[in-house]
Design an enzyme around this catalytic site. Structure first.
Site, PDB file in Angstrom:
ATOM      1  N   ASP A 137      13.156   6.257   0.604  1.00 15.49           N
ATOM      2  CA  ASP A 137      13.570   7.465  -0.118  1.00 15.49           C
ATOM      3  C   ASP A 137      14.016   7.195  -1.545  1.00 15.49           C
ATOM      4  OD1 ASP A 137      13.099   8.925   2.119  1.00 15.49           O
ATOM      5  OD2 ASP A 137      15.161   8.898   2.824  1.00 15.49           O
ATOM      6  N   MET A 179       8.705  12.893   3.061  1.00 16.06           N
ATOM      7  CA  MET A 179      10.028  12.494   3.526  1.00 16.06           C
ATOM      8  C   MET A 179      11.060  12.585   2.408  1.00 16.06           C
ATOM      9  SD  MET A 179       9.564   9.371   6.156  1.00 16.06           S
ATOM     10  CE  MET A 179       9.255   9.681   7.874  1.00 16.06           C
ATOM     11  N   ARG A 263      -2.978  25.913   4.023  1.00 21.43           N
ATOM     12  CA  ARG A 263      -2.807  24.949   5.116  1.00 21.43           C
ATOM     13  C   ARG A 263      -1.543  24.121   4.889  1.00 21.43           C
ATOM     14  NH1 ARG A 263      -6.504  27.559   6.801  1.00 21.43           N
ATOM     15  NH2 ARG A 263      -8.487  26.872   7.650  1.00 21.43           N
ATOM     16  N   ARG A 443     -14.923  -0.637 -27.796  1.00 19.39           N
ATOM     17  CA  ARG A 443     -14.135  -1.685 -28.438  1.00 19.39           C
ATOM     18  C   ARG A 443     -14.269  -1.683 -29.965  1.00 19.39           C
ATOM     19  NH1 ARG A 443     -12.387  -5.897 -24.943  1.00 19.39           N
ATOM     20  NH2 ARG A 443     -13.147  -5.648 -22.825  1.00 19.39           N
ATOM     21  N   SER A 502      -5.083  -6.356 -18.419  1.00 18.15           N
ATOM     22  CA  SER A 502      -4.670  -7.746 -18.666  1.00 18.15           C
ATOM     23  C   SER A 502      -3.184  -7.883 -18.980  1.00 18.15           C
ATOM     24  CB  SER A 502      -5.457  -8.330 -19.837  1.00 18.15           C
ATOM     25  OG  SER A 502      -6.823  -8.042 -19.692  1.00 18.15           O
ATOM     26  N   ASN A 503      -2.545  -6.779 -19.369  1.00 16.09           N
ATOM     27  CA  ASN A 503      -1.142  -6.789 -19.772  1.00 16.09           C
ATOM     28  C   ASN A 503      -0.891  -7.834 -20.863  1.00 16.09           C
ATOM     29  OD1 ASN A 503       1.477  -5.876 -19.723  1.00 16.09           O
ATOM     30  ND2 ASN A 503       2.122  -7.233 -18.098  1.00 16.09           N
ATOM     31  N   ARG A 538      -9.525 -23.577   5.583  1.00 18.47           N
ATOM     32  CA  ARG A 538     -10.395 -23.155   4.505  1.00 18.47           C
ATOM     33  C   ARG A 538      -9.544 -22.783   3.292  1.00 18.47           C
ATOM     34  NH1 ARG A 538     -15.535 -19.572   5.686  1.00 18.47           N
ATOM     35  NH2 ARG A 538     -16.291 -21.654   6.143  1.00 18.47           N
ATOM     36  N   ARG A 627     -14.360 -22.118  -0.465  1.00 18.06           N
ATOM     37  CA  ARG A 627     -15.219 -21.011  -0.837  1.00 18.06           C
ATOM     38  C   ARG A 627     -14.702 -20.478  -2.175  1.00 18.06           C
ATOM     39  NH1 ARG A 627     -17.616 -22.859   2.627  1.00 18.06           N
ATOM     40  NH2 ARG A 627     -18.585 -21.943   4.484  1.00 18.06           N
TER      41      ARG A 627
END
Length: 756
Positions: A137, A179, A263, A443, A502-503, A538, A627
């Site tokens: 909340d 809520m 609704r 750009r 990218s900040n 992995r 990977r």
């Protein structure tokens, strides 16, 4: 909550403490036995992506009684536990504080009953408590965001976005109940984030006769080409006489007065569940580490504190002050002092309410002021989620202030080609939830076309400019600033809003779009980790975007629980790569047989993603296989996260108000003339405040070759990521929070929590 539990356990083990889980909340503390178990490093693995809480939580009657607390004290002393980290709402935290105050009395009773030795009273003389607020909340005063709020907003917005498409098709009105029995935060922020037509919250009951007003507004919206209406109601919504306003009451009202197909959807416990958002994971991880540091520093006479967030900074605030303020809100509401209730909720809440009122309610033409100023808005650089929310907010605030708003398509390229048209209130309806850039963005920098742009400015008589974009936007503003000496057309107020995944823009700690990109990265990493856990042994190498800026890799790594993150800002060599391989080899001997390594796309020219993948594959032969995954442009797309929608909406509204003020200040002899440095600014977030900074001043803080700021706040989150991944590293505690007081813990005029 799980991210907080994980951070507390790992930071606790890192500083050499013994850490215990208490399962099932206070009930487990009262019952003792198997409910209190020692925690290990591995026992908190794989829980970042899990919603709810792994150690369980329960409302506990026993702990409210003196006997219950006596049992709890006995169970703690048996194990020598004198430091508690409590994650919960104000009830849990108040209980913890009472327990702490009674502690020495409880121990004396246990000695009298012969349950503990007399020397235990000395040995365990004080109980230390640190709280973290976990509550969807966001109803706790003293912190900008509680753990879980952002994730709940994600759930609500996902539902609203889905409902909007069906409402659009059927021309329906939807009444949504969210809520918040005593606090309207979720309702208010989700209404802001989806551009709802009406919102009802307990803190700000509608004026008498609101029913008629609401119906007028709904039908006006329908008349203006809008095919749907969304009304958001907090479950605790009341009218001026403290009588509940229910969803059914609203539905019947709309059907009776307007005859719209209506609704009701009640979101219910969906809001509590699901995967935590990236923001919540980072918030909880930072808070967890801060909580351990706070426990290490407490003495017998420091008051119990809560670790919390102010703007973008961790702070510590006295627990009871927070609880008292939180209870005062309820009192104010009961006594119908509603304005005061809103104030007590804090600046962030007040700002949300102000912005919502500004954007949702369109004044009739006759009531609008007429400023005779024309303001142009454009996007520059790569698309970022939340840009459209910023444009919508700017257009509507501009119109409310009496300006004529113009939209420029395709950045400065569109500007010099004359792709400029007036944009009206209704044109930006439904824009908040759209990803990418609806105006189109390029750009192209203005320098080569300054003369043509000046001509268009003359033609449309543009008196102010709002540029929304990334690093390019900063370069554009610098070029326009330089052009002021040759072209008077650019002697007007200009403002830029940082919007880039990218900040990497100097002068701000956060940019519009970065949060959405982080969520995309974290979601993908979660899936990849799941795949790795299935195959066992992995390691995945994942490449993130960000140019030379390591923000996404670092913060994404922290939120996804990565083992390492390679970035340009922290140079690494072959020895570091080798150390990481060895670290993973050790990890494969434990029960956690998977690894996750993030690499920023430009972290190193020679150590490419392929190189690192091949190195790991060779060195890990027989121990683990590898990977690789390049996340690519999926990081740029998608619907904006609630955070980006709100951040974009609020900073854009603030920027427009600033532009209006500058327009008035610089209006002389029938025209606008502004050529000082402070009329060409970037609006950014700094620690706790939203600040307008002249772009010229930002030059010295910028590395233009690599397109990043020279100093970046998030680098101090890196040791945190390493500690949580079991590396030995030094953690700088210099900026860990000092205890502050709730009432005075906010600088007077700053606006950081606007962002939140």
């Amino acid at each position: 909550m799980n991210a907080a539990v994980r951070a507390v356990v790992r930071m606790g083990l890192y500083v050499g403490a013994k850490v215990y889980f208490i399962h099932e909340g206070y009930q487990g503390m009262v019952d003792g036995g198997e409910n209190i178990r020692e925690a290990t490093w591995e026992s908190v693995s794989s829980m970042l992506q899990v919603g709810g809480t792994v150690i369980g939580s329960a409302r506990c009657k026993d702990f409210r009684s003196h006997e219950g607390r006596l049992k709890a004290a006995h169970n703690l002393v048996k194990r020598g536990i004198t430091n508690l980290c409590v994650i919960g709402g104000d009830g849990s935290l108040t209980g913890a504080n009472l327990f702490r105050e009674e502690w020495s009395g409880l121990l004396s009773e246990l000695v009298q009953q012969g349950l503990i030795e007399a020397d235990a009273v000395q040995k365990y003389s004080a109980l230390h408590i640190v709280g973290m607020v976990g509550s969807i909340d966001n109803d706790f005063c003293g912190t900008d965001m509680t753990i879980g709020t952002d994730s709940a907003l994600h759930r609500i917005i996902e539902v609203v976005d889905a409902i909007m498409t069906t409402a659009q098709s059927h021309q329906r009105t939807f009444v949504l109940e969210v809520m918040g029995r005593h606090c309207g935060y979720l309702a208010l922020v989700s209404a802001l984030a989806c551009g709802a037509d009406w919102v009802l919250i307990p803190e700000m009951p509608p004026e008498d006769g609101w029913e008629e007003k609401m119906c007028q507004k709904l039908s006006a919206n329908r008349a203006g080409m809008k095919r749907l209406n969304i009304i958001i109601v907090a479950e605790g919504a009341i009218d001026r006489n403290n009588k509940p306003i229910t969803t059914d009451y609203i539905k019947n009202l709309v059907v009776k007065n307007l005859g719209f197909d209506t609704r009701v959807t009640i979101l219910g416990h969906v809001q509590r569940g699901g995967t935590p958002s990236a923001f919540d994971r980072i918030l909880a991880s930072r808070m967890g580490v801060e909580a351990v540091l706070a426990l290490l520093e407490t003495t017998a006479n420091t008051p119990a504190c809560v670790v919390s967030l102010c703007g973008n900074q961790s702070v510590r605030v006295p627990l009871m002050e927070c609880v008292q303020t939180t209870q005062e809100v309820q009192k104010a509401m009961d006594q119908k002092r509603f304005e005061e209730a809103v104030k007590l909720r804090g600046r962030s809440f007040e700002n949300n309410l102000r912005t919502y009122k500004l954007l949702a309610h369109r004044k009739p033409e006759s009531e609008l002021p007429v400023s005779n100023f024309n303001v142009a808005v454009l996007n520059v650089g790569a698309p970022a989620a939340g840009m459209n929310a910023a444009v919508r907010s700017a257009v509507r605030v501009g119109i409310s202030e009496g300006h004529k708003m113009f939209a420029v398509s395709d950045g400065f390229e569109g500007f010099y080609k004359g792709q400029i048209k007036e944009i009206k209130w209704g044109d930006v309806g439904g824009w908040t939830g759209q990803g990418g850039s609806l105006l189109g963005t390029k750009r192209t920098l203005p320098a080569k076309h300054v003369d043509k742009i000046a001509e268009q400015m003359r033609k449309y008589n543009i008196n102010a400019l709002l540029v929304i974009g990334g690093f390019e936007a900063l370069e554009c503003l610098l070029q326009l600033c330089d052009a002021r000496s040759t072209f008077e057309e650019f002697c007007i107020p200009m403002c830029m809003l940082p919007a880039t995944i990218s900040n990497n823009v100097p002068g701000t700690e956060l940019s519009i779009g970065a949060d959405t990109a982080l969520n995309a990265i974290v979601e993908t990493c979660d899936r990849i980790k799941q795949s790795a856990s299935g195959t066992k042994r992995r390691v995945f190498i994942i490449e993130t975007m960000g140019g030379y800026c390591g923000y996404l890799a670092t913060v994404g790594g922290l939120a996804a629980g990565a083992d390492a993150a390679y970035i340009y800002e922290e140079p690494f060599d072959i020895r570091d790569l080798q150390a990481n391989v060895e670290h993973l080899t050790e990890k494969m001997k434990t029960s956690i047989q998977r690894g996750l390594v993030l690499r920023n796309e430009n972290s190193n020219v020679n150590y490419t993603t392929d190189f690192i993948y091949q190195l790991y594959t060779e060195e890990g032969r027989g121990v683990f296989d590898c990977r690789k995954n390049v996340l690519g442009h999926m990081q740029q797309g998608g619907a904006p996260s609630p955070f980006d929608r709100n951040f974009g909406t609020k900073i854009s509204a603030k920027a427009m108000q600033w532009l209006s003020q500058k327009l008035v200040e610089s209006y002389r002899k029938g025209r606008v003339f502004a050529n000082t440095e402070d009329t060409c600014c970037l609006l950014g977030m700094h620690a706790r405040a939203l600040v307008f900074q002249p772009v010229v001043e930002l030059k010295d803080h910028t590395d233009f070759v690599h397109r990043i700021p020279k100093e970046q706040w998030w680098l101090k989150l890196r040791p945190l990521m390493k500690i949580l991944a079991k590396y030995k590293t030094s953690y700088d505690v210099s900026d860990s929070g000092q205890v502050e007081h709730v009432i005075h813990s906010r600088p007077k005029d700053s606006d950081a929590s606007v962002a939140m």
